[in-house]
Design an enzyme around this catalytic site. Sequence first.
Site, PDB file in Angstrom:
ATOM      1  N   CYS A  52       5.680  -3.041  16.331  1.00  0.00           N
ATOM      2  CA  CYS A  52       7.150  -4.206  15.640  1.00  0.00           C
ATOM      3  C   CYS A  52       7.039  -5.588  16.823  1.00  0.00           C
ATOM      4  O   CYS A  52       8.149  -6.216  16.403  1.00  0.00           O
ATOM      5  CB  CYS A  52       8.441  -3.189  16.151  1.00  0.00           C
ATOM      6  SG  CYS A  52       8.119  -2.437  17.831  1.00  0.00           S
TER       7      CYS A  52
ATOM      8  N   HIS B 214      17.635 -21.503  21.990  1.00  0.00           N
ATOM      9  CA  HIS B 214      18.194 -21.142  20.926  1.00  0.00           C
ATOM     10  C   HIS B 214      18.851 -21.645  19.883  1.00  0.00           C
ATOM     11  O   HIS B 214      18.774 -21.146  19.003  1.00  0.00           O
ATOM     12  CB  HIS B 214      20.487 -21.349  21.619  1.00  0.00           C
ATOM     13  CG  HIS B 214      20.411 -20.014  22.732  1.00  0.00           C
ATOM     14  ND1 HIS B 214      21.532 -20.266  23.515  1.00  0.00           N
ATOM     15  CD2 HIS B 214      19.931 -19.065  22.603  1.00  0.00           C
ATOM     16  CE1 HIS B 214      21.348 -19.103  24.149  1.00  0.00           C
ATOM     17  NE2 HIS B 214      20.903 -17.827  23.189  1.00  0.00           N
TER      18      HIS B 214
HETATM   19  C1  PEP Z   1       7.529  -5.829  22.146  1.00  0.00           C
HETATM   20  O1  PEP Z   1       7.503  -5.756  23.165  1.00  0.00           O
HETATM   21  O2  PEP Z   1       6.856  -6.643  21.254  1.00  0.00           O
HETATM   22  C2  PEP Z   1       8.515  -5.666  21.437  1.00  0.00           C
HETATM   23  C3  PEP Z   1       8.660  -5.674  19.673  1.00  0.00           C
HETATM   24  O3  PEP Z   1      10.024  -5.687  22.176  1.00  0.00           O
HETATM   25  P1  PEP Z   1      10.774  -6.728  23.316  1.00  0.00           P
HETATM   26  O4  PEP Z   1      10.453  -7.743  22.343  1.00  0.00           O
HETATM   27  O5  PEP Z   1      12.342  -6.552  22.681  1.00  0.00           O
HETATM   28  O6  PEP Z   1      10.704  -6.791  23.980  1.00  0.00           O
END
Ligand code: PEP
Length: 536
Positions: A492, A182
């Site tokens: 992303c 955290h």
């Molecule tokens: C990923 O897996 O790259 C993603 C964007 O989703 P999360 O990090 O929420 O699993």
Amino acid sequence: MAEIHLIGRAASPGLAIGPVTMLTASMARRTASDDPAQEAAALRAAIEGARAEIAKQIKTIQGEVADILQFQVAMLEDDALADPAYEVISAGIAADHAWRMALDAEISGYRAAEDEYFRARAADIVDIRDRVLAHLSGVDTVARIAGGSIVAADDITPSAFLAADWSHGGAIALAAGSPSSHVAMLARARGAPMVVGLGPLSWNGQPPALALVDGDTGSVIFDPEPETRRLFEQRMAAANAALAEAEAASLAPAHTADGRRIAVLLNIAAPEDLAGLDPAICDGIGLVRTEFLFEASGGLPDEDTQYAVYRRILEWAQGRPVTIRTLDAGGDKPIKGLTIDGESNPFLGLRGIRLSLARPEVFRVQLRALSRAAVHGVLKVMLPMIAVPAELDRAAVMLDAEFAALRTEGIACARPPLGIMVEVPAAALRAEDFDAAFYSIGSNDLTQYTMAAARDIGAVADLNDAGHPAVLALIARTVEAARKRDVEVSLCGDAAADTRLTTALLATGLTSLSVAPVTVARLKAAIAKAGSRAGS
Ligand code: PEP
Ligand code: MG
């Protein structure tokens, strides 16, 4: 004294120089009564005092930081935490000793956990222990840190971090710690450089007076020679000037050096993450993680609650596209009452779309809320953890049914386009088989599944490399499938914000990256320098 170079793991980027503050936990002292009933009452009051104090702090902050403190409130509200302390109090032990014994046992359990996620939570339990001790003794056990200091410690609690002013520099250098703790999340959100895993901070004689922290490479130099310091200050000045320039330019659209337009989108977890932000810094929102809604509600959020949150985000975007991801619970994101406890390998278990399809009564509520919100902007809905086309097809049938039901009920709604996260290698290899309206590459999961190296286990962090040619090949494969099917593709995962990878990512043909708001300026500056190898 010769300078000391230590190498650890980068947990929060940036460079910092400053005086060293060594953190050592102060001990609470109090006079105990001989009456177990009085001691138990004192402990109860101290726990309640600590809980109320954190709850008050939560009201003044938002987003990720509030979630972290919420975790502490939930721990304090769980009777199981204090039960062992009450037991020994009834046998005549003083409240503060009883509490310390009980919490120390809990802390060692967390520290010994196999899962890095749980090891990283140990600092929260230390924090809880010290807060309650402070209430029991009336002494402030949270160390005060002067602004601009380099905090050197074994580990540091979220309270100690939050008690310091990080707006005038400073950094954290930890002997232990974890990039997924955290405190590391807080440091990244506040822009404080942080290096963890430096190993024992032991000095022959005097502790160091000054330190240079490089949160980009994960190294720290204690008591630097004048020449080392001069060179570091030069690097810092150049980095600060570049960042100031990048921030000034961050409202402008991003272009590569050779003129390719790159869309820069935002990743957020709650509408609060957008507070104070000018929508002009982005081309839209590329990922809304909706898990926060489910974690915060302490049950399942109803349709109206979800609708209100989605609508707020769409209205903020002022017509820019917003991609909201359906619930991605499971794996490293357990949700009480929803995910399955005790799966032998939760990352390969019932998570993401698999869980949503297994719990249609929960999924349908989210699909209804999303269809209602869709009339307030340009909404795209994205499904996480898709492995096979049938998952997308089943979700599409459910979305159609909810949309049709809303229309029959005369409720304002629109049917948003349905796309998929490409984060399972099977989906990347066969992306063209999916009838998806768009793709968004989740490099965090795609990397861990491709490299068989969990995203939250420090010991395999070197293998968990999004820049590995195998991962880049799967990204390029997905971009090619999008081009063939003439649909949009974006990335992303955290790799989008890693500016060491910008050129390589753009070379795959990607023209859209989605990152956390604090990293937009850095990314746009990196895009402006990229281009020569950026292909077509
Ligand atoms: C990923 O897996 O790259 C993603 C964007 O989703 P999360 O990090 O929420 O699993
Ligand atoms: Mg993912």
